[in-house]
Design an enzyme around this catalytic site. Structure first.
Site, short mmCIF file in Angstrom:
data_model
loop_
_atom_site.label_atom_id
_atom_site.label_comp_id
_atom_site.label_asym_id
_atom_site.label_seq_id
_atom_site.Cartn_x
_atom_site.Cartn_y
_atom_site.Cartn_z
N HIS A 61 7.69 1.83 -9.00
CA HIS A 61 7.59 1.00 -7.79
C HIS A 61 9.00 0.76 -7.25
CE1 HIS A 61 6.77 -2.35 -5.12
NE2 HIS A 61 5.51 -1.98 -5.16
N GLU A 110 4.53 4.71 -0.65
CA GLU A 110 4.84 3.35 -0.19
C GLU A 110 6.21 3.36 0.47
OE1 GLU A 110 2.84 -0.22 -2.43
OE2 GLU A 110 4.68 0.36 -3.41
P1 13P Z 1 2.32 -5.60 0.39
O1 13P Z 1 0.88 -5.11 0.48
O2 13P Z 1 2.41 -7.06 0.11
O3 13P Z 1 3.14 -5.13 1.53
O4 13P Z 1 2.94 -4.91 -0.93
C1 13P Z 1 2.83 -3.55 -1.09
C2 13P Z 1 3.23 -3.16 -2.45
O5 13P Z 1 4.40 -3.20 -2.79
C3 13P Z 1 2.19 -2.75 -3.40
O6 13P Z 1 2.71 -2.14 -4.52
#
Ligand code: 13P
Length: 251
Positions: free
Chosen positions: A97, A167
């Site tokens: 992450h 992400e």
């Molecule tokens: P948000 O959905 O709060 O933007 O966070 C995304 C995230 O980092 C999930 O791993």
């Protein structure tokens, strides 16, 4: 071949404040999932809540972990190993992450963790994403590098145990990517995987994370051409999380 289910993962990060609240969220989410047919739901709580929540798991809702240490058991004060997770029926682990990468986790360590996760029979949810976007499209190369490093020496037959979570760092806790940009990226990621492994396995899922909520979840999945979502803040709000799951399940 049996079609892979869609995937909705809740990443609770360092929340909620108490076990009582954590139990309430899981119980409420589970109650909302009775009609869900085509979607696998995974909730990733902080480590301290995994054991007390593990009894609440069902076919509808599984627990995942947010991280672990890539080393074998031993002298690693304050750490948890991947091999300690399966006894709590943990099937999924988030790896790489961006919030962990910010703490110093590099591509090499992410690769070590991915190999540990799959060797324990669990599924690695590998997070990739650029910090910013440039007009020249250099961020595509950045994603390619993250994916190819993360999957280095991972046997092709274990790819069913890998999920790529795209992400973009700039979208996390801020504003989601548009579905058409996501569509472009998901095609690119499939191409990267095809180049790496010869074929793009339809058993491999690509999901999206970054500001997913009840207002954008279905368009992101449908028009963005992904198999699910990784949800941060909204996964702590049971009503919103269930709504997201239902929207995605009905696609
Ligand atoms: P948000 O959905 O709060 O933007 O966070 C995304 C995230 O980092 C999930 O791993």
């Amino acid at each position: 071949m049996k079609k892979m289910k869609k995937l909705v993962v809740g990443n609770w990060k360092m929340n909620p404040e108490s076990l009582l609240e954590a139990k309430k969220i899981v119980t409420e989410v589970k109650r909302g999932l009775r009609t869900i047919k085509n979607t696998q739901v995974v909730v990733c709580p902080p480590f301290v809540y995994i054991s007390p929540l593990s009894g609440l798991q069902s076919d509808l809702l599984m627990l995942g972990a947010q991280n672990a240490n890539a080393d074998q058991m031993g002298s690693r004060t304050g750490e948890v190993s991947f091999s300690q997770l399966p006894q709590f029926n943990i099937g999924f682990v988030i790896v790489g992450h961006s919030e962990r990468r910010k703490m110093g986790e590099d591509n090499e360590l992410v690769n070590k963790k991915v190999k540990s996760v799959v060797s324990e029979g669990m599924t690695a949810i590998i997070c990739v994403g650029e910090n910013t976007r440039d007009n020249g499209g250099e961020y595509f190369n950045f994603i390619k590098e993250q994916i190819s490093c993360a999957l280095k020496d991972v046997p092709k037959k274990l790819l069913t145990h890998v999920v790529i979570a795209y992400e973009p760092v700039w979208a996390i806790g801020a504003t989601a990517l548009g579905p058409s940009e996501l569509h472009e990226m998901s095609i690119y990621i499939k191409k990267v995987l095809k180049d790496l492994f010869g074929v793009f396995s339809s058993d491999m899922r690509i999901i999206y994370g970054g500001d997913v909520d009840r207002n954008n979840a279905d368009r992101l999945v449908k028009d963005g051409n992904v198999s699910g979502v990784l949800v941060g803040r909204a996964s702590l709000r049971p009503k919103d999380f269930v709504e997201i799951i239902k929207l995605i399940d009905s696609i």
